[in-house]
Design a protein around this motif. Structure first.
Motif, PDB file in Angstrom:
ATOM      1  N   PHE A  61     -12.022  11.857   0.728  1.00  0.00           N
ATOM      2  CA  PHE A  61     -12.805  14.326   0.841  1.00  0.00           C
ATOM      3  C   PHE A  61     -14.007  14.093   0.876  1.00  0.00           C
ATOM      4  O   PHE A  61     -15.392  13.124   0.280  1.00  0.00           O
ATOM      5  CB  PHE A  61     -12.428  14.304  -0.778  1.00  0.00           C
ATOM      6  N   GLY A  62     -14.132  14.788   1.786  1.00  0.00           N
ATOM      7  CA  GLY A  62     -15.540  15.708   1.995  1.00  0.00           C
ATOM      8  C   GLY A  62     -16.072  14.290   3.322  1.00  0.00           C
ATOM      9  O   GLY A  62     -17.716  14.672   3.567  1.00  0.00           O
ATOM     10  N   LEU A  63     -15.432  13.523   3.617  1.00  0.00           N
ATOM     11  CA  LEU A  63     -16.089  12.519   4.508  1.00  0.00           C
ATOM     12  C   LEU A  63     -16.056  12.935   6.072  1.00  0.00           C
ATOM     13  O   LEU A  63     -15.256  13.826   6.505  1.00  0.00           O
ATOM     14  CB  LEU A  63     -16.050  11.180   4.101  1.00  0.00           C
TER      15      LEU A  63
ATOM     16  N   VAL B  73       1.110  -1.014   0.099  1.00  0.00           N
ATOM     17  CA  VAL B  73       0.091   0.021   0.079  1.00  0.00           C
ATOM     18  C   VAL B  73       0.841   1.300   0.329  1.00  0.00           C
ATOM     19  O   VAL B  73       1.726   1.588   0.965  1.00  0.00           O
ATOM     20  CB  VAL B  73      -0.923  -0.098   1.515  1.00  0.00           C
ATOM     21  N   VAL B  74       0.767   2.071  -1.092  1.00  0.00           N
ATOM     22  CA  VAL B  74       1.579   3.341  -1.034  1.00  0.00           C
ATOM     23  C   VAL B  74       0.571   4.061  -1.038  1.00  0.00           C
ATOM     24  O   VAL B  74      -0.607   4.494  -1.691  1.00  0.00           O
ATOM     25  CB  VAL B  74       2.121   2.986  -2.353  1.00  0.00           C
ATOM     26  N   THR B  75       1.416   5.591  -0.326  1.00  0.00           N
ATOM     27  CA  THR B  75       0.451   6.522  -0.891  1.00  0.00           C
ATOM     28  C   THR B  75       0.691   7.690  -1.590  1.00  0.00           C
ATOM     29  O   THR B  75       3.026   7.632  -1.626  1.00  0.00           O
ATOM     30  CB  THR B  75      -0.141   7.343   0.660  1.00  0.00           C
ATOM     31  N   LEU B  76       0.296   8.251  -2.147  1.00  0.00           N
ATOM     32  CA  LEU B  76       0.820   9.754  -3.201  1.00  0.00           C
ATOM     33  C   LEU B  76       0.170  10.940  -2.939  1.00  0.00           C
ATOM     34  O   LEU B  76      -0.944  11.259  -2.594  1.00  0.00           O
ATOM     35  CB  LEU B  76       0.224   9.376  -4.614  1.00  0.00           C
ATOM     36  N   LEU B  77       1.234  11.576  -1.784  1.00  0.00           N
ATOM     37  CA  LEU B  77       0.868  12.745  -1.580  1.00  0.00           C
ATOM     38  C   LEU B  77       1.516  14.427  -1.838  1.00  0.00           C
ATOM     39  O   LEU B  77       1.941  13.937  -2.660  1.00  0.00           O
ATOM     40  CB  LEU B  77       1.477  13.242   0.179  1.00  0.00           C
ATOM     41  N   GLY B  78       0.521  15.635  -1.869  1.00  0.00           N
ATOM     42  CA  GLY B  78       0.843  16.075  -2.372  1.00  0.00           C
ATOM     43  C   GLY B  78      -0.246  17.819  -2.748  1.00  0.00           C
ATOM     44  O   GLY B  78      -1.296  17.199  -2.399  1.00  0.00           O
ATOM     45  N   PRO B  79       0.149  18.398  -2.323  1.00  0.00           N
ATOM     46  CA  PRO B  79      -0.808  19.534  -2.699  1.00  0.00           C
ATOM     47  C   PRO B  79      -1.910  19.837  -3.890  1.00  0.00           C
ATOM     48  O   PRO B  79      -1.831  18.759  -4.676  1.00  0.00           O
ATOM     49  CB  PRO B  79       0.097  20.762  -2.674  1.00  0.00           C
TER      50      PRO B  79
ATOM     51  N   VAL C 225      -4.463   8.256  -3.264  1.00  0.00           N
ATOM     52  CA  VAL C 225      -4.080   9.579  -3.438  1.00  0.00           C
ATOM     53  C   VAL C 225      -5.236   9.966  -1.722  1.00  0.00           C
ATOM     54  O   VAL C 225      -6.290   9.540  -1.480  1.00  0.00           O
ATOM     55  CB  VAL C 225      -4.624  10.228  -4.045  1.00  0.00           C
ATOM     56  N   GLU C 226      -3.905  10.390  -1.022  1.00  0.00           N
ATOM     57  CA  GLU C 226      -4.624  11.440  -0.403  1.00  0.00           C
ATOM     58  C   GLU C 226      -4.106  13.041   0.642  1.00  0.00           C
ATOM     59  O   GLU C 226      -3.221  13.177   0.209  1.00  0.00           O
ATOM     60  CB  GLU C 226      -4.233   9.943   0.851  1.00  0.00           C
ATOM     61  N   GLN C 227      -4.910  13.785   0.556  1.00  0.00           N
ATOM     62  CA  GLN C 227      -4.552  14.806   1.505  1.00  0.00           C
ATOM     63  C   GLN C 227      -4.622  14.481   2.653  1.00  0.00           C
ATOM     64  O   GLN C 227      -3.844  15.021   3.918  1.00  0.00           O
ATOM     65  CB  GLN C 227      -5.746  15.912   1.272  1.00  0.00           C
ATOM     66  N   ASN C 228      -5.570  14.038   3.391  1.00  0.00           N
ATOM     67  CA  ASN C 228      -5.961  13.109   4.491  1.00  0.00           C
ATOM     68  C   ASN C 228      -4.418  12.307   5.193  1.00  0.00           C
ATOM     69  O   ASN C 228      -4.309  11.245   4.950  1.00  0.00           O
ATOM     70  CB  ASN C 228      -6.715  12.969   5.240  1.00  0.00           C
ATOM     71  N   ALA C 229      -3.015  13.090   5.002  1.00  0.00           N
ATOM     72  CA  ALA C 229      -2.026  12.081   5.123  1.00  0.00           C
ATOM     73  C   ALA C 229      -1.518  11.778   6.774  1.00  0.00           C
ATOM     74  O   ALA C 229      -1.486  10.710   6.935  1.00  0.00           O
ATOM     75  CB  ALA C 229      -0.472  13.292   5.014  1.00  0.00           C
ATOM     76  N   ALA C 230      -1.070  12.112   7.647  1.00  0.00           N
ATOM     77  CA  ALA C 230      -1.828  11.752   8.943  1.00  0.00           C
ATOM     78  C   ALA C 230      -2.661  10.564   9.063  1.00  0.00           C
ATOM     79  O   ALA C 230      -2.266   9.424   9.666  1.00  0.00           O
ATOM     80  CB  ALA C 230      -2.639  12.510  10.171  1.00  0.00           C
TER      81      ALA C 230
END
Ligand SMILES: Nc1ncnc2c1ncn2[C@@H]1O[C@H](COP(=O)(O)OP(=O)(O)OP(=O)(O)O)[C@@H](O)[C@H]1O
Ligand SMILES: [Mg+2]
Length: 237
Positions: A165-167, A32-38, A193-198
């Motif tokens: 997103f939005g939940l 499981v790999v996440t791609l973060l970024g603005p 892909v996530e903005q919720n990195a934590a």
């Protein structure tokens, strides 16, 4: 290994804008790999490129397959399924019909019914809502439907575009608990892909950070969680 995803110098341009500027990433089978970024970094573009929905250049292999020369349907049949940003379920169709469509890429077989039952075990709320129009589901239910629909194609690799997103926090936690059990039971690889990195860092093995179309950082989730700069920029602490 067999079904690794290897992205080597992938580029995407929209007209004159060179959005993805040569990114390289690896996702090993089962990882499981996440791609973060603005916002605007090119995260969705990356997933669309991998799914064949956006024209990309460079070299991307999935096992022995050369993904950038394949059509979206062939990529789906090879075991890669996208849960798109904004969910992309068919609003006027019922929950049940959306799930059936998710299984359509496979040869018609009686396992379809079994797979629907399996999805209802992961997502009991979808069984309660199986006759309801997808457009009338809550945001959380729609996201669960989007994930379940993608799983109906029996993927080996799931690409998830901002599933949280939005939940509400409680629903996000529930969704990630289900993803965790899907990972454990089915051994599916995931690129999230996530903005919720934590949140996603508690779940992912490794992370990449994309900024303005370039990978600027990568490491194991543990390394990332201990990195001050990352904590500040991406983990909101
Ligand atoms: N079809 C398109 N045509 C032209 N430009 C596009 C297109 N799709 C995306 N872009 C541009 O490409 C850049 C990257 O977009 P992308 O959607 O990949 O970003 P993102 O990292 O997913 O952002 P977000 O976090 O807001 O979802 C943005 O500047 C966007 O405006
Ligand atoms: Mg996006």
């Amino acid at each position: 290994m067999g079904q690794d995803l290897i992205i080597d110098d992938m580029h995407v341009s929209y007209g004159d804008s060179h959005i993805l500027q040569g990114i390289s990433m690896v996702l090993h089978e089962g990882e499981v790999v996440t791609l973060l970024g603005p916002n605007g970094a090119g995260k969705t573009t990356t997933l669309r490129g991998l799914s064949g929905l956006t024209k990309a250049t460079g070299k991307v292999t999935y096992g022995k397959l050369d993904l950038l020369n394949m059509k979206p349907e062939a990529i789906l049949r090879s075991g890669i399924s996208l849960v798109p940003e904004g969910r992309g379920t068919f609003a006027s169709l019922s929950t049940e019909e959306n799930l059936q469509l998710g299984g359509i890429s496979r040869k018609a077989d009686h396992a379809l019914e079994d797979d629907m039952k399996r999805m209802y075990r992961y997502f009991p709320v979808l069984e309660e809502r199986k006759k309801q129009q997808a457009g009338m589901l809550s945001g959380g239910e729609q996201q669960m439907l989007a994930v379940a629909r993608a799983l109906m194609s029996r993927p080996k690799l799931l690409l998830l575009d901002e599933p949280s997103f939005g939940l509400a926090p409680r629903i996000i936690e529930q969704l990630f608990d289900i993803l965790k059990s899907i990972r454990e039971t089915e051994g599916i690889s995931m690129l999230i892909v996530e903005q919720n990195a934590a949140l996603v860092m508690q779940f992912a093995d490794r992370a990449y950070v994309l900024e303005a179309g370039q990978i600027v950082l990568s490491g194991t989730a543990k390394e990332m969680q201990n990195n001050e700069a990352i904590l500040k920029s991406y983990l909101g602490s």
